[in-house]
Motif scaffolding. Structure first.
Motif, PDB file in Angstrom:
ATOM      1  N   GLN A   1       0.849  -1.191   0.000  1.00 10.82           N
ATOM      2  CA  GLN A   1       0.000   0.000   0.000  1.00 10.82           C
ATOM      3  C   GLN A   1       0.885   1.242   0.000  1.00 10.82           C
ATOM      4  OE1 GLN A   1      -2.454  -0.765   3.551  1.00 10.82           O
ATOM      5  NE2 GLN A   1      -4.236  -0.572   2.231  1.00 10.82           N
ATOM      6  N   THR A   2       0.752   2.079  -1.005  1.00  6.50           N
ATOM      7  CA  THR A   2       1.612   3.266  -1.104  1.00  6.50           C
ATOM      8  C   THR A   2       1.346   4.279   0.001  1.00  6.50           C
ATOM      9  OG1 THR A   2       0.029   4.267  -2.643  1.00  6.50           O
ATOM     10  CG2 THR A   2       1.891   3.066  -3.608  1.00  6.50           C
ATOM     11  N   TYR A   3       0.131   4.287   0.558  1.00  2.21           N
ATOM     12  CA  TYR A   3      -0.221   5.275   1.589  1.00  2.21           C
ATOM     13  C   TYR A   3       0.005   4.760   3.008  1.00  2.21           C
ATOM     14  CZ  TYR A   3      -4.537   2.517   1.517  1.00  2.21           C
ATOM     15  OH  TYR A   3      -5.436   1.489   1.544  1.00  2.21           O
ATOM     16  N   SER A   4       0.424   3.500   3.159  1.00  2.62           N
ATOM     17  CA  SER A   4       0.695   2.977   4.492  1.00  2.62           C
ATOM     18  C   SER A   4       2.008   3.557   5.024  1.00  2.62           C
ATOM     19  CB  SER A   4       0.785   1.446   4.457  1.00  2.62           C
ATOM     20  OG  SER A   4       1.919   1.025   3.717  1.00  2.62           O
ATOM     21  N   GLY A   5       2.207   3.446   6.327  1.00  2.89           N
ATOM     22  CA  GLY A   5       3.435   3.972   6.921  1.00  2.89           C
ATOM     23  C   GLY A   5       4.681   3.349   6.331  1.00  2.89           C
ATOM     24  N   VAL A   6       4.677   2.038   6.217  1.00  2.00           N
ATOM     25  CA  VAL A   6       5.846   1.352   5.661  1.00  2.00           C
ATOM     26  C   VAL A   6       5.937   1.588   4.156  1.00  2.00           C
ATOM     27  CG1 VAL A   6       4.661  -0.856   5.271  1.00  2.00           C
ATOM     28  CG2 VAL A   6       7.125  -0.839   5.681  1.00  2.00           C
ATOM     29  N   GLY A   7       4.783   1.769   3.510  1.00  3.70           N
ATOM     30  CA  GLY A   7       4.776   2.053   2.075  1.00  3.70           C
ATOM     31  C   GLY A   7       5.410   3.394   1.760  1.00  3.70           C
ATOM     32  N   ARG A   8       5.200   4.383   2.652  1.00  2.00           N
ATOM     33  CA  ARG A   8       5.818   5.702   2.454  1.00  2.00           C
ATOM     34  C   ARG A   8       7.321   5.659   2.720  1.00  2.00           C
ATOM     35  NH1 ARG A   8       1.005   7.363   5.084  1.00  2.00           N
ATOM     36  NH2 ARG A   8       2.119   7.572   7.076  1.00  2.00           N
ATOM     37  N   LYS A   9       7.727   4.812   3.662  1.00  2.00           N
ATOM     38  CA  LYS A   9       9.160   4.699   3.950  1.00  2.00           C
ATOM     39  C   LYS A   9       9.886   3.927   2.847  1.00  2.00           C
ATOM     40  CE  LYS A   9       8.959   5.029   9.012  1.00  2.00           C
ATOM     41  NZ  LYS A   9       7.546   5.397   9.134  1.00  2.00           N
ATOM     42  N   LEU A  10       9.300   2.827   2.403  1.00  2.00           N
ATOM     43  CA  LEU A  10       9.882   2.029   1.322  1.00  2.00           C
ATOM     44  C   LEU A  10       9.127   2.368   0.037  1.00  2.00           C
ATOM     45  CD1 LEU A  10      10.187  -1.394   3.212  1.00  2.00           C
ATOM     46  CD2 LEU A  10      11.958   0.332   2.896  1.00  2.00           C
ATOM     47  N   TRP A  11       9.119   3.652  -0.291  1.00  2.00           N
ATOM     48  CA  TRP A  11       8.265   4.151  -1.368  1.00  2.00           C
ATOM     49  C   TRP A  11       8.590   3.545  -2.729  1.00  2.00           C
ATOM     50  CZ3 TRP A  11      10.722   6.608  -5.350  1.00  2.00           C
ATOM     51  CH2 TRP A  11      12.012   7.081  -5.092  1.00  2.00           C
ATOM     52  N   LEU A  12       9.858   3.264  -2.985  1.00  2.00           N
ATOM     53  CA  LEU A  12      10.226   2.721  -4.298  1.00  2.00           C
ATOM     54  C   LEU A  12       9.621   1.337  -4.501  1.00  2.00           C
ATOM     55  CD1 LEU A  12      11.784   2.997  -6.916  1.00  2.00           C
ATOM     56  CD2 LEU A  12      13.810   2.088  -5.762  1.00  2.00           C
ATOM     57  N   ILE A  13       9.780   0.470  -3.505  1.00  2.00           N
ATOM     58  CA  ILE A  13       9.216  -0.882  -3.592  1.00  2.00           C
ATOM     59  C   ILE A  13       7.694  -0.798  -3.669  1.00  2.00           C
ATOM     60  CG2 ILE A  13       8.940  -3.076  -2.373  1.00  2.00           C
ATOM     61  CD1 ILE A  13      11.684  -2.586  -1.098  1.00  2.00           C
ATOM     62  N   SER A  14       7.120   0.073  -2.851  1.00  2.00           N
ATOM     63  CA  SER A  14       5.667   0.213  -2.818  1.00  2.00           C
ATOM     64  C   SER A  14       5.111   0.671  -4.161  1.00  2.00           C
ATOM     65  CB  SER A  14       5.285   1.217  -1.719  1.00  2.00           C
ATOM     66  OG  SER A  14       3.899   1.272  -1.562  1.00  2.00           O
ATOM     67  N   TRP A  15       5.783   1.626  -4.802  1.00  2.00           N
ATOM     68  CA  TRP A  15       5.292   2.118  -6.094  1.00  2.00           C
ATOM     69  C   TRP A  15       5.514   1.110  -7.213  1.00  2.00           C
ATOM     70  CZ3 TRP A  15       1.951   5.659  -7.395  1.00  2.00           C
ATOM     71  CH2 TRP A  15       1.667   6.680  -6.485  1.00  2.00           C
ATOM     72  N   ILE A  16       6.562   0.323  -7.125  1.00  2.00           N
ATOM     73  CA  ILE A  16       6.766  -0.751  -8.124  1.00  2.00           C
ATOM     74  C   ILE A  16       5.608  -1.746  -8.048  1.00  2.00           C
ATOM     75  CG2 ILE A  16       8.189  -2.758  -8.699  1.00  2.00           C
ATOM     76  CD1 ILE A  16      10.642  -1.070  -7.934  1.00  2.00           C
ATOM     77  N   ILE A  17       5.241  -2.124  -6.819  1.00  2.00           N
ATOM     78  CA  ILE A  17       4.111  -3.036  -6.627  1.00  2.00           C
ATOM     79  C   ILE A  17       2.821  -2.404  -7.150  1.00  2.00           C
ATOM     80  CG2 ILE A  17       2.676  -4.194  -4.893  1.00  2.00           C
ATOM     81  CD1 ILE A  17       5.214  -4.462  -3.172  1.00  2.00           C
ATOM     82  N   ALA A  18       2.639  -1.100  -6.878  1.00  2.92           N
ATOM     83  CA  ALA A  18       1.425  -0.398  -7.317  1.00  2.92           C
ATOM     84  C   ALA A  18       1.338  -0.347  -8.848  1.00  2.92           C
ATOM     85  CB  ALA A  18       1.408   1.017  -6.745  1.00  2.92           C
ATOM     86  N   VAL A  19       2.467  -0.116  -9.507  1.00  2.00           N
ATOM     87  CA  VAL A  19       2.482  -0.057 -10.982  1.00  2.00           C
ATOM     88  C   VAL A  19       2.175  -1.431 -11.572  1.00  2.00           C
ATOM     89  CG1 VAL A  19       3.980   0.265 -12.991  1.00  2.00           C
ATOM     90  CG2 VAL A  19       4.029   1.934 -11.124  1.00  2.00           C
ATOM     91  N   ILE A  20       2.744  -2.481 -10.981  1.00  2.00           N
ATOM     92  CA  ILE A  20       2.466  -3.844 -11.455  1.00  2.00           C
ATOM     93  C   ILE A  20       0.988  -4.172 -11.290  1.00  2.00           C
ATOM     94  CG2 ILE A  20       2.889  -6.300 -10.981  1.00  2.00           C
ATOM     95  CD1 ILE A  20       5.768  -5.499 -10.216  1.00  2.00           C
ATOM     96  N   HIS A  21       0.439  -3.792 -10.134  1.00  2.00           N
ATOM     97  CA  HIS A  21      -0.980  -4.038  -9.873  1.00  2.00           C
ATOM     98  C   HIS A  21      -1.852  -3.279 -10.871  1.00  2.00           C
ATOM     99  CE1 HIS A  21      -4.742  -4.660  -7.825  1.00  2.00           C
ATOM    100  NE2 HIS A  21      -4.896  -3.364  -7.620  1.00  2.00           N
ATOM    101  N   ALA A  22      -1.523  -2.009 -11.146  1.00  2.00           N
ATOM    102  CA  ALA A  22      -2.292  -1.203 -12.098  1.00  2.00           C
ATOM    103  C   ALA A  22      -2.220  -1.795 -13.506  1.00  2.00           C
ATOM    104  CB  ALA A  22      -1.772   0.232 -12.099  1.00  2.00           C
ATOM    105  N   PHE A  23      -1.053  -2.315 -13.872  1.00  2.00           N
ATOM    106  CA  PHE A  23      -0.881  -2.919 -15.201  1.00  2.00           C
ATOM    107  C   PHE A  23      -1.786  -4.143 -15.350  1.00  2.00           C
ATOM    108  CE2 PHE A  23       1.260  -6.229 -17.728  1.00  2.00           C
ATOM    109  CZ  PHE A  23       1.271  -5.600 -18.968  1.00  2.00           C
TER     110      PHE A  23
END
Length: 222
Positions: free
Chosen positions: A53-75
């Motif tokens: 989750q990009t908006y979670s606490g850990v998602g904001r800290k590990l933003w690169l990993i979180s956004w990679i997962i988000a892009v894969i999910h969106a695709f």
């Protein structure tokens, strides 16, 4: 569950396995540093699966990993919609790449533990660590592995998971504790109270608070 509940719950779940872990690693139960490293490791990774989750606490800290997962999910989601939602395996990939997807599975937990094992072996080979420091590092990494697992255990009670992906898409779980509810707030407060009491009991050899309280109570009674 919310991050604060995961942290409090992880520490509480760590106490029942603390003594077995210390015994397994031939560590004294009065080694404050070893105890702190195990509990600290558990606390450190207790929110890690929520990196999906990009908006979670850990998602904001590990933003690169979180956004990679988000892009894969969106695709996968985009392709699934383009195919008129008729391809079952694509639907499964879409769900697995979303929240409470692959990061909330036993498979990911095992991979995480294997990664920790590899890092641990690398560090003890490359760094001039004493036997005591090696033991402390091991306890930290065991705590980190356990912290990840506590997240899955707690999330089981706040909704459904697919813990056996990618081998099975079967859902497991219950909503006894809905996320961000008054019931969760109550549970978190109970966790925190239990954590404080157990921490006092665990570190009593350093600060014998319980012994003082007991002695003071006996004086009042007599």
């Amino acid at each position: 569950m919310m991050g604060k509940t995961h942290r409090a719950g992880a520490v509480l779940l760590a106490f029942p396995v603390l003594l077995p872990v210390l015994k397994l690693t031939n560590t004294s139960p009065t080694d404050a540093a070893a105890i702190s490293l195990f509990l600290g490791g558990t606390l450190l990774t207790s929110r890690l699966p929520d990196v999906d989750q990009t908006y979670s606490g850990v998602g904001r800290k590990l933003w690169l990993i979180s956004w990679i997962i988000a892009v894969i999910h969106a695709f996968f989601q985009f392709i699934y919609v383009l195919t008129m939602q008729k391809i079952k395996w694509l639907k499964r990939l879409t769900k697995a790449s979303g929240h409470r997807g692959i990061s909330h599975t036993l498979f990911s937990w095992i991979l995480f533990c294997l990664a920790l094992t590899g890092i641990y072996r690398f560090l003890i080979r490359k760094l001039p660590l004493s036997s005591l420091h090696i033991k402390w590092l091991l306890l930290l990494f065991i705590g980190m592995g356990f912290g990840y697992l506590t997240h899955l255990i707690l999330d089981y009670f706040s909704g459904s998971l697919r813990p056996f992906e990618p081998f099975s898409s079967k859902r497991c779980g219950t909503r006894i504790i809905p996320t961000n509810s008054k019931r969760e707030d109550t549970l978190r407060n109970l966790f925190l109270i239990a954590d404080v009491l157990l921490l006092i009991k665990t570190y009593d050899f350093l600060f014998p608070i319980l012994s003082y309280i007991k002695a003071f109570s006996n004086q009042l009674l007599h």
